[in-house]
Write a protein that holds these residues in place. Structure first.
Motif, PDB file in Angstrom:
ATOM      1  N   THR A  54      20.951  73.846  38.020  1.00 57.52           N
ATOM      2  CA  THR A  54      21.846  74.186  39.313  1.00 57.52           C
ATOM      3  C   THR A  54      21.812  75.666  39.144  1.00 57.52           C
ATOM      4  N   TYR A  55      22.346  76.223  40.336  1.00 58.68           N
ATOM      5  CA  TYR A  55      22.651  77.406  40.489  1.00 58.68           C
ATOM      6  C   TYR A  55      23.866  78.116  40.914  1.00 58.68           C
ATOM      7  N   TYR A  56      24.334  79.345  40.560  1.00 59.71           N
ATOM      8  CA  TYR A  56      25.311  80.071  41.184  1.00 59.71           C
ATOM      9  C   TYR A  56      25.134  81.224  42.116  1.00 59.71           C
ATOM     10  N   ALA A  57      25.739  81.444  43.239  1.00 65.64           N
ATOM     11  CA  ALA A  57      25.542  82.486  43.796  1.00 65.64           C
ATOM     12  C   ALA A  57      26.443  83.666  43.511  1.00 65.64           C
ATOM     13  N   ALA A  58      26.027  84.955  43.004  1.00 69.82           N
ATOM     14  CA  ALA A  58      27.155  85.803  42.673  1.00 69.82           C
ATOM     15  C   ALA A  58      27.935  86.312  43.775  1.00 69.82           C
ATOM     16  N   ALA A  59      28.926  86.029  44.248  1.00 71.32           N
ATOM     17  CA  ALA A  59      29.842  86.231  45.066  1.00 71.32           C
ATOM     18  C   ALA A  59      30.247  87.614  45.116  1.00 71.32           C
ATOM     19  N   ASP A  60      30.447  88.201  43.659  1.00 72.79           N
ATOM     20  CA  ASP A  60      31.077  89.472  43.503  1.00 72.79           C
ATOM     21  C   ASP A  60      30.230  89.961  42.487  1.00 72.79           C
ATOM     22  N   PRO A  61      29.623  91.390  42.403  1.00 69.49           N
ATOM     23  CA  PRO A  61      28.803  92.058  41.404  1.00 69.49           C
ATOM     24  C   PRO A  61      29.352  91.764  40.123  1.00 69.49           C
ATOM     25  N   MET A  81      18.740  89.480  36.679  1.00 67.05           N
ATOM     26  CA  MET A  81      19.146  88.077  36.854  1.00 67.05           C
ATOM     27  C   MET A  81      18.507  87.017  36.398  1.00 67.05           C
ATOM     28  N   ALA A  82      17.754  87.207  35.264  1.00 68.43           N
ATOM     29  CA  ALA A  82      16.592  86.453  34.524  1.00 68.43           C
ATOM     30  C   ALA A  82      17.360  85.819  33.430  1.00 68.43           C
ATOM     31  N   THR A  83      18.552  85.318  33.870  1.00 66.83           N
ATOM     32  CA  THR A  83      19.391  84.823  32.670  1.00 66.83           C
ATOM     33  C   THR A  83      19.599  83.329  32.945  1.00 66.83           C
ATOM     34  N   VAL A  84      20.503  82.693  31.908  1.00 66.10           N
ATOM     35  CA  VAL A  84      20.839  81.414  32.119  1.00 66.10           C
ATOM     36  C   VAL A  84      22.046  80.994  31.280  1.00 66.10           C
ATOM     37  N   GLY A  85      22.964  79.963  31.911  1.00 66.28           N
ATOM     38  CA  GLY A  85      24.038  79.590  31.122  1.00 66.28           C
ATOM     39  C   GLY A  85      23.553  77.884  30.534  1.00 66.28           C
ATOM     40  N   LEU A  86      23.924  77.827  29.475  1.00 66.61           N
ATOM     41  CA  LEU A  86      23.437  76.430  28.829  1.00 66.61           C
ATOM     42  C   LEU A  86      24.505  75.659  28.585  1.00 66.61           C
ATOM     43  N   SER A  87      24.349  74.184  28.624  1.00 66.17           N
ATOM     44  CA  SER A  87      25.146  73.028  28.465  1.00 66.17           C
ATOM     45  C   SER A  87      25.562  73.192  26.950  1.00 66.17           C
ATOM     46  N   PRO A 150      21.197  82.092  38.053  1.00 65.61           N
ATOM     47  CA  PRO A 150      21.642  82.681  39.209  1.00 65.61           C
ATOM     48  C   PRO A 150      20.602  82.363  40.343  1.00 65.61           C
ATOM     49  N   ILE A 151      21.285  82.155  41.549  1.00 70.28           N
ATOM     50  CA  ILE A 151      20.600  81.918  42.503  1.00 70.28           C
ATOM     51  C   ILE A 151      19.043  82.765  42.791  1.00 70.28           C
ATOM     52  N   GLU A 152      18.890  83.885  42.316  1.00 64.02           N
ATOM     53  CA  GLU A 152      17.791  84.760  42.426  1.00 64.02           C
ATOM     54  C   GLU A 152      16.793  84.164  41.534  1.00 64.02           C
ATOM     55  N   ALA A 153      17.091  83.575  40.378  1.00 65.74           N
ATOM     56  CA  ALA A 153      16.258  82.979  39.413  1.00 65.74           C
ATOM     57  C   ALA A 153      15.823  81.551  40.108  1.00 65.74           C
TER      58      ALA A 153
END
Length: 273
Positions: A54-61, A81-87, A150-153
């Motif tokens: 899934t993705y998240y949109a960075a609403a705040d810098p 933004m070439a990053t990831v959060g993992l379960s 990140p939504i950019e990725a």
């Protein structure tokens, strides 16, 4: 005559039986030994495996700052933004921080962008949400293998409307500009060092630090890729020894000068890729 023949036959039978026992015993003894071990192959990365994203949109810098791996400002750190959060099933309690993955969209051709893939670095943790089932919103609940991008990725491999998208992923070598970075923080005898910008396997399993007046001091993992030691190291140049998950070690001598101070970042040698 018949007794002589019988005696001869009995002798031959006994001789053949004894020989067969000797041969069998020799064969069994040889075959019971473990097979010769193969030469260890160089550490290889995993084949493509299935997960969801899934993705998240960075609403705040400020959303690009922080994370469970402790890298701080991801843009300044070179991760962007070439990053990831993992379960939890993939995060390995922070051990995986710094590892790189190739990710591609599969199966759902309505939303996938054909022929595309991205490379991302593990920088964060996606916590379980046991208020939802694994299929009904608890995307990061064990044993789900889940990527939060990140939504950019995300939009490089799929259309944002895809939602919880089937993907494939595999570990790859990290490629970095410059050397390994050592950010020194703390106070007094408490020394904390953030290890970042690591090439090769990317994830670190051991760190040692050495002052000009000390031997090599093992550091403990504080959290993510932050390592600490209690030692008086001020007013002496610092050297670091970093060991990656593939067992390779890089030693950087005197990367911090004698007059180093807390809050500074220093650059050392880099793993070969």
């Amino acid at each position: 005559m018949s007794l002589a023949v019988s005696a001869t036959a009995l002798f031959l039978f006994t001789l053949l039986f004894t020989l067969s026992l000797i041969v069998t015993s020799h064969y069994s003894s040889s075959s019971s030994e473990p097979p010769p071990t193969l030469e260890p192959s160089s550490p290889s990365f995993s084949e493509w495996r299935s997960a969801h994203a899934t993705y998240y949109a960075a609403a705040d810098p400020r959303d690009a700052v922080g994370g469970a791996c402790g890298y701080g400002d991801l843009v300044k750190g070179g991760y962007g933004m070439a990053t990831v959060g993992l379960s939890e099933a993939l995060f390995e309690r922070g051990q995986i921080c710094g590892a790189c993955f190739a990710v591609r969209c599969v199966e759902d051709m309505r939303w996938c962008i054909p022929g595309t893939s991205i490379i991302v670095t593990a920088t964060n943790f996606c916590a379980p949400n046991y208020g939802f089932t694994n299929e009904g919103g608890g995307h990061c609940n064990p044993p789900n293998k889940h990527f939060v991008l990140p939504i950019e990725a995300f939009e490089k491999i799929a259309i944002w409307k895809a939602g919880n998208m089937p993907i494939q992923y595999r570990r790859i070598k990290c490629r970095r500009d410059g050397g390994i970075r050592f950010t020194v923080t703390g106070s007094g005898i408490f020394i904390s060092v953030l290890i970042s910008n690591v090439a090769g396997h990317g994830d670190i399993v051991a760190v040692k630090v050495k002052g000009s007046r000390t031997g090599w001091l093992p550091m403990g993992r504080n959290w993510g890729q932050n390592w600490h030691v209690n030692a008086l190291l001020q007013n002496q140049p610092l050297s670091f020894e970093v060991t990656a998950s593939d067992g390779k070690t890089v030693t950087s001598y005197n990367v911090a000068p004698k007059d180093w101070s807390f809050g500074q970042t220093f650059e050392g040698k880099q793993f070969e890729t």
